[in-house]
Scaffold this motif. Structure first.
Motif, PDB file in Angstrom:
ATOM      1  N   HIS A  20       0.844  -1.192   0.000  1.00  0.00           N
ATOM      2  CA  HIS A  20       0.000   0.000   0.000  1.00  0.00           C
ATOM      3  C   HIS A  20       0.881   1.246   0.000  1.00  0.00           C
ATOM      4  O   HIS A  20       2.101   1.164   0.155  1.00  0.00           O
ATOM      5  N   LEU A  21       0.252   2.399  -0.130  1.00  0.00           N
ATOM      6  CA  LEU A  21       1.004   3.648  -0.119  1.00  0.00           C
ATOM      7  C   LEU A  21       1.805   3.787   1.179  1.00  0.00           C
ATOM      8  O   LEU A  21       2.934   4.282   1.160  1.00  0.00           O
ATOM      9  N   CYS A  22       1.244   3.338   2.292  1.00  0.00           N
ATOM     10  CA  CYS A  22       1.979   3.397   3.568  1.00  0.00           C
ATOM     11  C   CYS A  22       3.321   2.683   3.464  1.00  0.00           C
ATOM     12  O   CYS A  22       4.330   3.152   3.995  1.00  0.00           O
ATOM     13  N   HIS A  23       3.343   1.548   2.774  1.00  0.00           N
ATOM     14  CA  HIS A  23       4.588   0.791   2.628  1.00  0.00           C
ATOM     15  C   HIS A  23       5.580   1.537   1.742  1.00  0.00           C
ATOM     16  O   HIS A  23       6.786   1.568   2.030  1.00  0.00           O
ATOM     17  N   ALA A  24       5.095   2.146   0.672  1.00  0.00           N
ATOM     18  CA  ALA A  24       5.977   2.910  -0.218  1.00  0.00           C
ATOM     19  C   ALA A  24       6.551   4.122   0.506  1.00  0.00           C
ATOM     20  O   ALA A  24       7.733   4.450   0.348  1.00  0.00           O
ATOM     21  N   LEU A  25       5.729   4.784   1.322  1.00  0.00           N
ATOM     22  CA  LEU A  25       6.196   5.946   2.078  1.00  0.00           C
ATOM     23  C   LEU A  25       7.261   5.541   3.092  1.00  0.00           C
ATOM     24  O   LEU A  25       8.283   6.214   3.249  1.00  0.00           O
ATOM     25  N   GLU A  26       7.042   4.420   3.750  1.00  0.00           N
ATOM     26  CA  GLU A  26       8.039   3.918   4.697  1.00  0.00           C
ATOM     27  C   GLU A  26       9.346   3.599   3.986  1.00  0.00           C
ATOM     28  O   GLU A  26      10.436   3.932   4.467  1.00  0.00           O
ATOM     29  N   GLY A  27       9.242   2.943   2.823  1.00  0.00           N
ATOM     30  CA  GLY A  27      10.442   2.606   2.067  1.00  0.00           C
ATOM     31  C   GLY A  27      11.222   3.831   1.644  1.00  0.00           C
ATOM     32  O   GLY A  27      12.461   3.858   1.725  1.00  0.00           O
ATOM     33  N   ALA A  28      10.517   4.862   1.215  1.00  0.00           N
ATOM     34  CA  ALA A  28      11.184   6.093   0.790  1.00  0.00           C
ATOM     35  C   ALA A  28      11.865   6.780   1.973  1.00  0.00           C
ATOM     36  O   ALA A  28      12.996   7.267   1.853  1.00  0.00           O
ATOM     37  N   TYR A  29      11.192   6.808   3.117  1.00  0.00           N
ATOM     38  CA  TYR A  29      11.798   7.412   4.315  1.00  0.00           C
ATOM     39  C   TYR A  29      13.073   6.654   4.678  1.00  0.00           C
ATOM     40  O   TYR A  29      14.111   7.264   4.973  1.00  0.00           O
ATOM     41  N   ALA A  30      12.989   5.327   4.664  1.00  0.00           N
ATOM     42  CA  ALA A  30      14.154   4.503   5.007  1.00  0.00           C
ATOM     43  C   ALA A  30      15.315   4.769   4.049  1.00  0.00           C
ATOM     44  O   ALA A  30      16.470   4.866   4.477  1.00  0.00           O
ATOM     45  N   GLU A  31      15.016   4.899   2.748  1.00  0.00           N
ATOM     46  CA  GLU A  31      16.061   5.186   1.755  1.00  0.00           C
ATOM     47  C   GLU A  31      16.807   6.472   2.110  1.00  0.00           C
ATOM     48  O   GLU A  31      18.041   6.519   2.085  1.00  0.00           O
ATOM     49  N   GLY A  32      16.043   7.519   2.387  1.00  0.00           N
ATOM     50  CA  GLY A  32      16.664   8.797   2.725  1.00  0.00           C
ATOM     51  C   GLY A  32      17.481   8.732   3.997  1.00  0.00           C
ATOM     52  O   GLY A  32      18.582   9.283   4.071  1.00  0.00           O
ATOM     53  N   ALA A  33      16.946   8.039   5.011  1.00  0.00           N
ATOM     54  CA  ALA A  33      17.643   7.954   6.293  1.00  0.00           C
ATOM     55  C   ALA A  33      18.939   7.158   6.168  1.00  0.00           C
ATOM     56  O   ALA A  33      19.990   7.576   6.675  1.00  0.00           O
ATOM     57  N   VAL A  34      18.881   6.022   5.488  1.00  0.00           N
ATOM     58  CA  VAL A  34      20.071   5.184   5.332  1.00  0.00           C
ATOM     59  C   VAL A  34      21.119   5.906   4.485  1.00  0.00           C
ATOM     60  O   VAL A  34      22.316   5.876   4.791  1.00  0.00           O
TER      61      VAL A  34
END
Length: 197
Positions: A20-34
């Motif tokens: 879902h969009l929630c999962h995509a948003l989490e993935g994008a946040y993780a990408e930026g943080a890492v």
């Protein structure tokens, strides 16, 4: 890069069988943080098998289920928590609420403090961001409904434990978002992850 943060991402969407969009948003946040060198841990509430609390006795004196011990330890480890969930019937999904009822128990989230009716806020020093998706326009939820459930989460759950400040990202009309709108929200999440906010 600024302050190095330990970031915990909690995925509160109860559907673990679809993306879902929630999962995509989490993935994008993780990408930026890492990418910015921050330490990131992730908890997927839907993938954890745990019972719902049914009595005050169980909440105050019962043992935390073994399946939730790693998640509770991750909350203790982090200094910034990001929670993703869809708005269901005006509130967070029941599974997500049940998760917080289990992990934020007395002794971990709040400790007895002589002379205080609410106790010591044991998770003070941590900040949070709530990323909430919904079918209605975000402005309608924020201004007409006064974001009541998000405010309750901030004040009555996170605030009671000492987690502050709590920032919000509200994303409305998710079923009508065009591809460029989704891309814009994902880019915003990457930027927030990179900044640790």
């Amino acid at each position: 890069m600024g302050e190095r943060k330990r970031i915990l991402l909690i995925q509160g969407h109860p559907d673990r069988l679809a993306s879902h969009l929630c999962h995509a948003l989490e993935g994008a946040y993780a990408e930026g943080a890492v990418a910015s060198g921050r330490q990131v841990r992730r908890v997927d509430v839907a993938s954890i098998d745990f019972p719902i609390l049914r009595t005050r006795e169980a909440w105050e004196r019962g043992l935390l289920p073994a399946t939730l011990q790693p998640a509770q330890a991750d909350i203790g480890w982090c200094d910034h928590l990001v929670l993703f969930f869809p708005l269901w019937m005006g509130d967070m999904p029941a599974l997500t609420k049940g998760f917080f009822e289990q992990v934020l128990r007395p002794g971990f989230a709040v400790r007895p403090l002589p002379g205080s009716p609410v106790g010591e806020k044991a998770l003070a020093g941590r900040s949070a961001r709530l990323v909430v998706t919904m079918g209605m326009p975000a402005l309608v939820y924020r201004w007409y409904f006064r974001a009541h459930s998000v405010k309750s989460l901030e004040r009555n759950i996170l605030g009671l434990c000492g987690i502050a400040p709590v920032n919000e990202t509200l994303i409305g009309q998710v079923d009508k978002l065009a591809a460029q709108d989704v891309a814009r929200h994902l880019a915003r999440m990457r930027a927030l992850g990179s900044a640790g906010h």
